[in-house]
Design a protein around this motif. Structure first.
Motif, PDB file in Angstrom:
ATOM      1  N   ALA A 128       0.744  -1.236  -0.003  1.00 39.88           N
ATOM      2  CA  ALA A 128       0.041  -0.049  -0.085  1.00 39.88           C
ATOM      3  C   ALA A 128       0.843   1.347  -0.180  1.00 39.88           C
ATOM      4  O   ALA A 128       0.685   2.188  -0.513  1.00 39.88           O
ATOM      5  CB  ALA A 128      -1.078  -0.162   1.093  1.00 39.88           C
ATOM      6  N   PHE A 129       1.959   1.117   0.890  1.00 35.62           N
ATOM      7  CA  PHE A 129       2.844   2.508   0.823  1.00 35.62           C
ATOM      8  C   PHE A 129       3.444   2.638  -0.546  1.00 35.62           C
ATOM      9  O   PHE A 129       3.449   3.709  -0.948  1.00 35.62           O
ATOM     10  CB  PHE A 129       4.027   2.287   1.797  1.00 35.62           C
ATOM     11  CG  PHE A 129       4.959   3.402   1.596  1.00 35.62           C
ATOM     12  CD1 PHE A 129       4.517   4.614   2.511  1.00 35.62           C
ATOM     13  CD2 PHE A 129       6.123   3.381   1.377  1.00 35.62           C
ATOM     14  CE1 PHE A 129       5.279   5.739   2.579  1.00 35.62           C
ATOM     15  CE2 PHE A 129       6.924   4.398   1.236  1.00 35.62           C
ATOM     16  CZ  PHE A 129       6.688   5.580   1.943  1.00 35.62           C
ATOM     17  N   GLU A 130       4.023   1.364  -1.174  1.00 38.15           N
ATOM     18  CA  GLU A 130       4.633   1.913  -2.610  1.00 38.15           C
ATOM     19  C   GLU A 130       3.558   2.283  -3.667  1.00 38.15           C
ATOM     20  O   GLU A 130       3.765   3.064  -4.562  1.00 38.15           O
ATOM     21  CB  GLU A 130       4.920   0.128  -2.913  1.00 38.15           C
ATOM     22  CG  GLU A 130       6.420  -0.138  -2.220  1.00 38.15           C
ATOM     23  CD  GLU A 130       7.639   0.780  -2.270  1.00 38.15           C
ATOM     24  OE1 GLU A 130       7.400   1.915  -3.098  1.00 38.15           O
ATOM     25  OE2 GLU A 130       8.478   0.585  -1.757  1.00 38.15           O
ATOM     26  N   ARG A 131       2.217   1.910  -3.509  1.00 37.70           N
ATOM     27  CA  ARG A 131       1.180   2.343  -4.160  1.00 37.70           C
ATOM     28  C   ARG A 131       1.026   3.920  -3.962  1.00 37.70           C
ATOM     29  O   ARG A 131       1.007   4.514  -4.904  1.00 37.70           O
ATOM     30  CB  ARG A 131      -0.073   1.595  -4.076  1.00 37.70           C
ATOM     31  CG  ARG A 131      -1.396   1.979  -4.894  1.00 37.70           C
ATOM     32  CD  ARG A 131      -2.633   1.380  -4.648  1.00 37.70           C
ATOM     33  NE  ARG A 131      -3.087   1.610  -3.678  1.00 37.70           N
ATOM     34  CZ  ARG A 131      -3.124   0.653  -2.595  1.00 37.70           C
ATOM     35  NH1 ARG A 131      -2.859  -0.341  -2.800  1.00 37.70           N
ATOM     36  NH2 ARG A 131      -3.814   0.958  -1.377  1.00 37.70           N
ATOM     37  N   LEU A 132       1.008   4.246  -2.728  1.00 43.21           N
ATOM     38  CA  LEU A 132       0.774   5.715  -2.575  1.00 43.21           C
ATOM     39  C   LEU A 132       2.022   6.364  -3.022  1.00 43.21           C
ATOM     40  O   LEU A 132       1.880   7.576  -3.657  1.00 43.21           O
ATOM     41  CB  LEU A 132       0.667   6.055  -1.107  1.00 43.21           C
ATOM     42  CG  LEU A 132      -0.527   5.369  -0.343  1.00 43.21           C
ATOM     43  CD1 LEU A 132      -0.494   5.419   1.313  1.00 43.21           C
ATOM     44  CD2 LEU A 132      -1.743   6.436  -0.883  1.00 43.21           C
ATOM     45  N   ARG A 133       3.435   5.856  -2.893  1.00 41.25           N
ATOM     46  CA  ARG A 133       4.393   6.503  -3.358  1.00 41.25           C
ATOM     47  C   ARG A 133       4.488   6.596  -4.840  1.00 41.25           C
ATOM     48  O   ARG A 133       4.829   7.861  -5.385  1.00 41.25           O
ATOM     49  CB  ARG A 133       5.701   5.829  -2.875  1.00 41.25           C
ATOM     50  CG  ARG A 133       6.972   6.629  -2.805  1.00 41.25           C
ATOM     51  CD  ARG A 133       8.030   6.286  -2.071  1.00 41.25           C
ATOM     52  NE  ARG A 133       8.635   4.969  -1.889  1.00 41.25           N
ATOM     53  CZ  ARG A 133       9.565   4.703  -1.221  1.00 41.25           C
ATOM     54  NH1 ARG A 133      10.398   5.400  -0.466  1.00 41.25           N
ATOM     55  NH2 ARG A 133      10.187   3.322  -1.170  1.00 41.25           N
ATOM     56  N   GLY A 134       3.904   5.644  -5.581  1.00 39.76           N
ATOM     57  CA  GLY A 134       3.832   5.855  -6.878  1.00 39.76           C
ATOM     58  C   GLY A 134       2.703   6.707  -7.631  1.00 39.76           C
ATOM     59  O   GLY A 134       3.094   7.307  -8.494  1.00 39.76           O
ATOM     60  N   GLU A 135       1.766   7.067  -6.636  1.00 38.32           N
ATOM     61  CA  GLU A 135       0.780   8.073  -7.148  1.00 38.32           C
ATOM     62  C   GLU A 135       1.329   9.264  -6.631  1.00 38.32           C
ATOM     63  O   GLU A 135       0.658  10.535  -6.669  1.00 38.32           O
ATOM     64  CB  GLU A 135      -0.530   7.584  -6.273  1.00 38.32           C
ATOM     65  CG  GLU A 135      -1.275   6.271  -6.808  1.00 38.32           C
ATOM     66  CD  GLU A 135      -2.248   6.028  -5.745  1.00 38.32           C
ATOM     67  OE1 GLU A 135      -2.576   6.549  -4.966  1.00 38.32           O
ATOM     68  OE2 GLU A 135      -2.865   4.883  -6.093  1.00 38.32           O
ATOM     69  N   GLY A 136       2.219   9.555  -6.209  1.00 33.31           N
ATOM     70  CA  GLY A 136       2.931  10.710  -5.327  1.00 33.31           C
ATOM     71  C   GLY A 136       2.307  11.539  -4.131  1.00 33.31           C
ATOM     72  O   GLY A 136       2.281  12.489  -3.843  1.00 33.31           O
ATOM     73  N   ARG A 137       1.450  10.427  -3.654  1.00 26.42           N
ATOM     74  CA  ARG A 137       0.752  10.792  -2.393  1.00 26.42           C
ATOM     75  C   ARG A 137       1.372  10.462  -0.970  1.00 26.42           C
ATOM     76  O   ARG A 137       0.723  10.725   0.034  1.00 26.42           O
ATOM     77  CB  ARG A 137      -0.672  10.034  -2.425  1.00 26.42           C
ATOM     78  CG  ARG A 137      -1.526  10.406  -3.662  1.00 26.42           C
ATOM     79  CD  ARG A 137      -2.861   9.692  -3.659  1.00 26.42           C
ATOM     80  NE  ARG A 137      -3.501   9.843  -2.218  1.00 26.42           N
ATOM     81  CZ  ARG A 137      -4.334   8.746  -1.783  1.00 26.42           C
ATOM     82  NH1 ARG A 137      -4.322   7.820  -2.280  1.00 26.42           N
ATOM     83  NH2 ARG A 137      -4.928   9.168  -0.630  1.00 26.42           N
ATOM     84  N   ALA A 138       2.269   9.646  -0.839  1.00 27.20           N
ATOM     85  CA  ALA A 138       2.971   9.181   0.455  1.00 27.20           C
ATOM     86  C   ALA A 138       3.459  10.558   1.027  1.00 27.20           C
ATOM     87  O   ALA A 138       3.530  10.546   2.371  1.00 27.20           O
ATOM     88  CB  ALA A 138       3.862   8.201   0.206  1.00 27.20           C
ATOM     89  N   GLY A 139       4.261  11.370   0.314  1.00 28.22           N
ATOM     90  CA  GLY A 139       4.869  12.470   1.084  1.00 28.22           C
ATOM     91  C   GLY A 139       5.987  11.855   1.768  1.00 28.22           C
ATOM     92  O   GLY A 139       6.509  10.859   1.515  1.00 28.22           O
ATOM     93  N   GLN A 140       7.114  12.782   2.396  1.00 24.10           N
ATOM     94  CA  GLN A 140       8.164  12.487   2.884  1.00 24.10           C
ATOM     95  C   GLN A 140       8.178  11.428   3.925  1.00 24.10           C
ATOM     96  O   GLN A 140       7.419  11.283   4.759  1.00 24.10           O
ATOM     97  CB  GLN A 140       8.769  13.746   3.433  1.00 24.10           C
ATOM     98  CG  GLN A 140      10.304  13.305   3.776  1.00 24.10           C
ATOM     99  CD  GLN A 140      10.973  14.743   4.248  1.00 24.10           C
ATOM    100  OE1 GLN A 140      10.520  15.486   5.219  1.00 24.10           O
ATOM    101  NE2 GLN A 140      12.110  15.032   3.772  1.00 24.10           N
TER     102      GLN A 140
END
Length: 323
Positions: A128-140
């Motif tokens: 789930a984190f990698e998906r958010l990071r791929g969408e540019g939504r994870a943040g720092q």
């Protein structure tokens, strides 16, 4: 996909058998250094036993899953690599990082496919984190905590692999055997090189030759902090023990407790339960991913390079702890 399970006396053999079935593989044979063990394993599971390791290499497998005693696995792995057969290499694959580096160098030289099953890379929080990071939504990324605390060392003796707690064979204790999952998680999420800030290693409860508990604090080049906690101090032999993968970034908090996982995000005020795969059955996801990558001639998700990196960081932790 046709697979041989080589090393049936390894304590993860049943997990890999389950994973192979779940991935739709054809198990064309099983082998072990102890021929009687392989025959018993084969009989219990309606499979064919292979008498000699030469038969493993000659079995026309699409993948050989190799597991076993660290003193003999390197030679077997070398034979598989030199035969140009894709390899899934279970840990511990060697008693020392130096021996593992020799295998890595051979794999590079032969351009070999060598996958390493570190299945928590396929856990719900990481995915789930990698998906958010791929969408540019994870943040720092702010911090991560990775804890695996299982039952006492006697469980290895009960599984017939008491050598796991012999430092000359297993290469360490809870940190080497269990903490490697957390170290790999930190390495896979980190930005740039990881620095070992502090380490605490002890065997206060079981007084065995190796540590029964370890705690590492790591920091990456961007300032994200990671803690890795590993132990054989859970007061039960129940499978699963005390498990938690926690990843925290500017926009997301993800917590995987093994039998439950959640994801909270600030940008949409969401708090959702993630699909769960128990740690013991995440080998299914690892196996399925390995087959898919073989079919499209892609590199493994977790390679022998990743394994060497984790082993090397653990070496540094033992050195810092004076062990």
């Amino acid at each position: 996909m046709r697979i041989v399970l080589a090393g049936t006396s390894h304590w993860h053999a049943d997990m890999h058998l389950d994973a192979a079935h779940a991935a739709g593989a054809e198990i064309i044979g099983v082998w072990d250094e102890d021929e009687a063990h392989a025959k018993g394993f084969a009989a219990r599971n309606s499979l064919s036993a292979i008498a000699a390791f030469e038969g493993v290499l000659a079995a026309a497998a699409d993948l050989i899953l190799l597991m076993g005693h660290p003193s003999t696995v390197p030679a077997g792995a070398r034979s598989v690599i030199e035969a140009d057969i894709p390899l899934m290499l279970e840990k511990p694959a060697a008693s020392s990082t130096a021996s593992l580096i020799q295998l890595r160098d051979l794999a590079h030289q032969r351009k070999a496919f060598v996958s390493v099953p570190l299945p928590n890379r396929f856990g719900p929080a990481v995915i789930a984190f990698e998906r958010l990071r791929g969408e540019g939504r994870a943040g720092q990324l702010a911090h991560g905590h990775f804890r695996v605390v299982n039952g006492p060392p006697e469980r290895y003796a009960a599984d017939g692999v008491g050598w796991v707690v012999d430092p000359a064979i297993g290469g360490g204790g809870a940190l080497r055997n269990l903490g490697i999952h957390g170290v790999d998680a930190a390495l896979s999420l980190a930005s740039g090189e990881l620095r070992l800030k502090s380490v605490s290693v002890g065997n206060r409860i079981h007084r065995s030759p190796v540590e029964d508990y370890a705690l590492l604090v790591l920091e990456d080049e961007a300032g994200a902090l990671f803690t890795v906690e590993a132990g054989c101090t859970y007061a039960s032999m129940r499978p699963g023990g005390d498990f938690e993968w926690r990843i925290v970034s500017a926009n997301a908090t993800l917590i995987d407790s093994g039998d439950k996982a959640i994801c909270a995000t600030l940008d949409d005020a969401a708090f959702v339960d993630l699909p769960v795969e128990l740690p013991a059955t995440r080998y299914r996801l690892c196996m399925r991913d390995t087959f898919e990558r073989l079919q499209r001639k892609a590199a493994p998700a977790i390679s022998i390079d990743d394994y060497v990196a984790a082993m090397s960081l653990i070496d540094a932790a033992y050195q810092k702890a004076g062990r």
